[in-house]
Design a protein around this motif. Sequence first.
Motif, mmCIF file in Angstrom:
data_model
loop_
_atom_site.group_PDB
_atom_site.id
_atom_site.type_symbol
_atom_site.label_atom_id
_atom_site.label_comp_id
_atom_site.label_asym_id
_atom_site.label_seq_id
_atom_site.Cartn_x
_atom_site.Cartn_y
_atom_site.Cartn_z
ATOM 1 N N ILE A 112 0.835 -1.206 0.000
ATOM 2 C CA ILE A 112 0.000 0.000 0.000
ATOM 3 C C ILE A 112 0.864 1.248 0.000
ATOM 4 C CG2 ILE A 112 -1.722 1.290 1.312
ATOM 5 C CD1 ILE A 112 -2.789 -1.411 2.311
ATOM 6 N N PHE A 113 1.957 1.232 0.763
ATOM 7 C CA PHE A 113 2.878 2.369 0.761
ATOM 8 C C PHE A 113 3.318 2.695 -0.657
ATOM 9 C CE2 PHE A 113 4.592 1.319 5.281
ATOM 10 C CZ PHE A 113 3.551 2.028 5.842
ATOM 11 N N ARG A 114 3.718 1.677 -1.388
ATOM 12 C CA ARG A 114 4.228 1.904 -2.748
ATOM 13 C C ARG A 114 3.134 2.384 -3.690
ATOM 14 N NH1 ARG A 114 7.998 -3.149 -4.373
ATOM 15 N NH2 ARG A 114 9.063 -3.484 -2.389
ATOM 16 N N LEU A 115 1.923 1.925 -3.458
ATOM 17 C CA LEU A 115 0.823 2.329 -4.330
ATOM 18 C C LEU A 115 0.435 3.793 -4.133
ATOM 19 C CD1 LEU A 115 -1.508 -0.816 -4.144
ATOM 20 C CD2 LEU A 115 -0.152 -0.064 -6.102
ATOM 21 N N VAL A 116 0.471 4.270 -2.883
ATOM 22 C CA VAL A 116 0.007 5.633 -2.612
ATOM 23 C C VAL A 116 1.117 6.669 -2.753
ATOM 24 C CG1 VAL A 116 -1.777 4.763 -1.067
ATOM 25 C CG2 VAL A 116 0.399 5.525 -0.104
ATOM 26 N N LEU A 117 2.390 6.240 -2.677
ATOM 27 C CA LEU A 117 3.483 7.204 -2.715
ATOM 28 C C LEU A 117 3.493 8.073 -3.968
ATOM 29 C CD1 LEU A 117 5.995 8.376 -1.390
ATOM 30 C CD2 LEU A 117 7.342 6.531 -2.422
ATOM 31 N N PRO A 118 3.308 7.530 -5.183
ATOM 32 C CA PRO A 118 3.304 8.412 -6.361
ATOM 33 C C PRO A 118 2.236 9.500 -6.293
ATOM 34 C CG PRO A 118 3.511 6.122 -7.024
ATOM 35 C CD PRO A 118 3.195 6.112 -5.572
ATOM 36 N N TYR A 119 1.117 9.213 -5.638
ATOM 37 C CA TYR A 119 0.068 10.222 -5.515
ATOM 38 C C TYR A 119 0.433 11.282 -4.475
ATOM 39 C CZ TYR A 119 -2.725 6.964 -8.236
ATOM 40 O OH TYR A 119 -3.181 6.125 -9.233
ATOM 41 N N LEU A 120 0.966 10.839 -3.346
ATOM 42 C CA LEU A 120 1.388 11.800 -2.331
ATOM 43 C C LEU A 120 2.508 12.701 -2.847
ATOM 44 C CD1 LEU A 120 1.441 9.727 0.994
ATOM 45 C CD2 LEU A 120 0.044 11.730 0.504
ATOM 46 N N ALA A 121 3.394 12.129 -3.665
ATOM 47 C CA ALA A 121 4.531 12.899 -4.171
ATOM 48 C C ALA A 121 4.098 14.027 -5.096
ATOM 49 C CB ALA A 121 5.507 11.973 -4.894
ATOM 50 N N LEU A 122 2.887 13.942 -5.651
ATOM 51 C CA LEU A 122 2.376 14.995 -6.519
ATOM 52 C C LEU A 122 1.924 16.225 -5.738
ATOM 53 C CD1 LEU A 122 0.197 12.869 -8.984
ATOM 54 C CD2 LEU A 122 2.439 13.876 -9.429
ATOM 55 N N LEU A 123 1.699 16.065 -4.442
ATOM 56 C CA LEU A 123 1.150 17.136 -3.619
ATOM 57 C C LEU A 123 2.254 18.001 -3.028
ATOM 58 C CD1 LEU A 123 -1.443 15.016 -1.584
ATOM 59 C CD2 LEU A 123 -1.856 16.293 -3.707
ATOM 60 N N ARG A 124 1.887 19.220 -2.680
ATOM 61 C CA ARG A 124 2.776 20.004 -1.847
ATOM 62 C C ARG A 124 2.729 19.424 -0.432
ATOM 63 N NH1 ARG A 124 1.589 26.391 -3.255
ATOM 64 N NH2 ARG A 124 2.365 26.362 -5.412
ATOM 65 N N TRP A 125 3.837 19.499 0.244
ATOM 66 C CA TRP A 125 3.943 19.054 1.632
ATOM 67 C C TRP A 125 3.448 17.611 1.832
ATOM 68 C CZ3 TRP A 125 0.159 23.300 1.202
ATOM 69 C CH2 TRP A 125 0.785 24.507 0.973
#
Length: 357
Positions: A112-125
Amino acid sequence: MPFWDNARFACIVLVVLGHAIQRLIYDSDIAYAMYLAFYAFHMPAFAIISGYFSKSDPPSRRQMVRLMTDVLLPYLVFEGLWWLTKLLVEGRADPNLTEPSWTLWFLLALGIFRLVLPYLALLRWPLLWSVLISVGVGYLPNVDSTFSLSRTLGFLPFFVLGWWLREHDVVERFGLLRHRPWWLYAAAVALFAVDGWLAWSGIAVWRDIELRYWFFYDDAYTDLLSHPVWWGGAMRLLTLVIGLILSAAFFVLVPRRRTPLSRLGQYTMYVYLLHSFVLYPFRESGVLRDLEPTWLWLPTVCVLSVAVTVLLATRPVRWLTGPLVEPRARWLFRDPSLLPGRRNDPTGSRRPKAPSR
């Protein structure tokens, strides 16, 4: 870098030790204090390491295959083994892939960490968002251990922090692996001394409020506090801060040079997946209850935990259990050429080398 191998080995020793002394904590205050002292940081440190060796780019086809071979297939294999074990030993089995057995929650968490990381990385902060997610999920009783989601989201900030440190090249820019002044070692030792003193001096209170469950990041605040309170999120935030500070102290004390045990740190997933089967008979039989004197049995269990860790990472054990821990399953994929030529531990143990430190 030997540093990361040493850190992984130290983390997996603490994982095995924590599970080994779990039955001792009911009868021994010293064991309970010790348990709390390292449970506050050992899985946060593991998550930081895993995040450090993770990428936030959209996954390629090869990376998607790797996610299945490194995480999903071992999860299915070992869930099946646990069902069989419980059926043979306890005479019952409750096959349910949505409820990970014992230690298998971390495999799902990595996926799950790997799946959500690309989405979180698109955000500020992204770090701030991960903290808000971790704190906020505790207010939602319907987010539970199904697919280990509550625990995964609880530990998410540590994984994102590891990625953030690599993404911003913090370790290199500040030379964190090149030189450490003496006072940094002294501060780390002092922090762990305070950690141990607090765990021991407040043991009656910690038992009363069942503090250990806060370090699992698994239960909703209403379950931990028996009634809804608005400040449950502050408690989660405090555990995050404690985990961060103690993880930093832990990394300071990890040797930077190669040691005889460094290579074993590359095979943490073998130890993680197999040690629960070694401990299962002792955990279920009750032989670890009412062991006296504590001064003899607690050190004995600690030494045996290190021995089990070393044994499960050795070449003969890896050769024997490799098809289970690292299943190839070429028959499963339409294009077998996408399978990685060299197997990778999902904690990052055998990822491509980091930039020179």
